[in-house]
Enzyme design. Structure first.
Site, short mmCIF file in Angstrom:
data_model
loop_
_atom_site.label_atom_id
_atom_site.label_comp_id
_atom_site.label_asym_id
_atom_site.label_seq_id
_atom_site.Cartn_x
_atom_site.Cartn_y
_atom_site.Cartn_z
CE1 TYR A 97 -39.30 -14.05 -37.30
CE2 TYR A 97 -38.09 -14.34 -39.35
CZ TYR A 97 -39.09 -14.74 -38.48
OH TYR A 97 -39.88 -15.83 -38.80
CE LYS B 8 -38.01 -17.32 -36.23
NZ LYS B 8 -38.76 -18.31 -35.44
P1 NAD Z 1 -48.29 -16.52 -36.14
O1 NAD Z 1 -48.07 -15.14 -35.69
O2 NAD Z 1 -49.50 -16.82 -36.98
O3 NAD Z 1 -48.28 -17.53 -34.91
C1 NAD Z 1 -47.34 -17.43 -33.88
C2 NAD Z 1 -47.95 -17.98 -32.62
O4 NAD Z 1 -46.99 -17.85 -31.55
C3 NAD Z 1 -49.20 -17.22 -32.19
O5 NAD Z 1 -50.22 -18.14 -31.87
C4 NAD Z 1 -48.74 -16.44 -30.95
O6 NAD Z 1 -49.78 -16.24 -30.00
C5 NAD Z 1 -47.68 -17.37 -30.40
N1 NAD Z 1 -46.74 -16.67 -29.52
C6 NAD Z 1 -46.15 -15.47 -29.72
N2 NAD Z 1 -45.39 -15.14 -28.68
C7 NAD Z 1 -45.51 -16.15 -27.78
C8 NAD Z 1 -44.96 -16.40 -26.50
N3 NAD Z 1 -44.13 -15.54 -25.91
N4 NAD Z 1 -45.29 -17.53 -25.85
C9 NAD Z 1 -46.14 -18.43 -26.42
N5 NAD Z 1 -46.68 -18.25 -27.64
C10 NAD Z 1 -46.37 -17.12 -28.30
O7 NAD Z 1 -46.96 -16.94 -36.93
P2 NAD Z 1 -46.66 -18.17 -37.90
O8 NAD Z 1 -46.53 -17.63 -39.27
O9 NAD Z 1 -47.57 -19.29 -37.64
O10 NAD Z 1 -45.17 -18.52 -37.42
C11 NAD Z 1 -44.88 -19.63 -36.55
C12 NAD Z 1 -43.38 -19.77 -36.44
O11 NAD Z 1 -42.82 -19.99 -37.75
C13 NAD Z 1 -42.67 -18.53 -35.89
O12 NAD Z 1 -41.59 -18.92 -35.08
C14 NAD Z 1 -42.18 -17.83 -37.14
O13 NAD Z 1 -41.09 -17.01 -36.87
C15 NAD Z 1 -41.82 -19.02 -38.00
N6 NAD Z 1 -41.79 -18.72 -39.43
C16 NAD Z 1 -42.89 -18.27 -40.09
C17 NAD Z 1 -42.81 -18.01 -41.46
C18 NAD Z 1 -43.98 -17.51 -42.25
O14 NAD Z 1 -43.78 -17.20 -43.43
N7 NAD Z 1 -45.18 -17.45 -41.72
C19 NAD Z 1 -41.60 -18.21 -42.13
C20 NAD Z 1 -40.49 -18.67 -41.42
C21 NAD Z 1 -40.60 -18.94 -40.06
#
Ligand code: NAD
Length: 248
Positions: A156, A160
């Site tokens: 991951y 990133k």
């Molecule tokens: P989440 O799992 O709630 O949402 C992710 C979304 O991406 C989901 O709706 C999923 O269906 C969609 N998705 C997954 N694979 C896909 C694909 N191949 N094509 C299209 N859509 C796809 O996660 P989140 O917490 O909302 O995270 C959103 C982004 O933020 C991600 O990139 C994650 O890595 C990043 N992020 C999250 C956090 C956190 O603490 N939640 C921290 C840093 C970065």
């Protein structure tokens, strides 16, 4: 005047979590929305309805953002349907956490494909549209983990960190055409992705946050609205940490 009035935004993975929060914020700020998800389930269609009642146009498209052919096909369809694409938010992402000694090739490949290749596929498909407009803002969702690493997340963190390299390179390449590219590095944001973590892991994260709370999707969406709007007209190639002070 709303911040994003007259703009069209394309947001990947907008069916829940941070992507959904960004869609809501962008709708409040007047943007029309082309949104992607993995399937057009009831919950997603209900959200699409809610957005359309906010006086903007919103439509969900179900496809894998890391599929090169699909991203070309759907972005062309979106550009025709909406007439323009001003903002691309590469938000879709997954985790497949494991210690390096247990990390499998499949877990590595899944992460690189969904988290990193999707940024390439979607940006590549949108770039000609923005080039013609001589305007655009690409916002890539990185993570604090991509900036400083994290145990049990080699795959991951590498994906990133890769997004940051992509962001800085695209900014240098596309700046002369008034196309900006920035990354957001969220810290610990309370979504379904982090909800599944054991309490001990959540407590550990919480201790590292000077503001002593997890972030909300809206905290991230506010920064995305800034980066998508003309308020950030001279900001490109940057990584903005949204982490309650975890990274200083
Ligand atoms: P989440 O799992 O709630 O949402 C992710 C979304 O991406 C989901 O709706 C999923 O269906 C969609 N998705 C997954 N694979 C896909 C694909 N191949 N094509 C299209 N859509 C796809 O996660 P989140 O917490 O909302 O995270 C959103 C982004 O933020 C991600 O990139 C994650 O890595 C990043 N992020 C999250 C956090 C956190 O603490 N939640 C921290 C840093 C970065």
């Amino acid at each position: 005047m709303k911040l994003l009035e007259g703009k069209t935004a394309l947001i990947t993975g907008a069916g829940r979590g941070i992507g959904k929060g960004i869609a809501l914020k962008f709708a409040e700020q007047g943007a029309n929305l082309a949104l992607t998800c993995t399937s057009l389930r009831d919950e997603v269609m209900k959200f699409e309805n809610e957005l359309n009642q906010m006086g903007i146009k919103a439509k969900f498209y179900a496809f894998d953002a890391s599929d090169f052919e699909a991203s070309q096909k759907y972005v062309a369809e979106i550009a025709t349907e909406f007439g323009r694409i001003d903002i691309l938010v590469n938000n879709a992402g997954i985790t497949r956490d494991a210690a390096l000694k247990r990390l499998t090739e499949e877990q590595w490949d899944d992460i690189m494909r969904v988290n990193l290749k999707s940024v390439f596929c979607m940006s590549k498909a949108v770039q000609p549209v923005m080039w013609k407009q001589a305007a655009g803002s690409i916002i890539n969702m990185s993570s604090v983990v991509g900036v400083r690493g994290n145990a049990n997340q080699c795959n991951y963190a590498a994906s990133k960190a890769g997004i940051i390299g992509f962001t800085k390179s695209a900014a240098q390449e596309l700046g002369a055409r008034n196309i900006r590219c920035n990354a957001i590095a969220p810290g610990f944001i309370m979504t379904e992705m982090t909800d599944v973590l054991p309490d001990a892991v959540k407590d550990e994260w919480m201790k590292k946050i000077p503001m002593r709370r997890g972030g909300t999707p809206e905290d991230v969406a506010n920064v995305a609205a800034f980066l998508g709007s003309d308020l950030s007209a001279y900001v490109t190639g940057q990584v903005i940490n949204v982490c309650g002070g975890m990274l200083t």
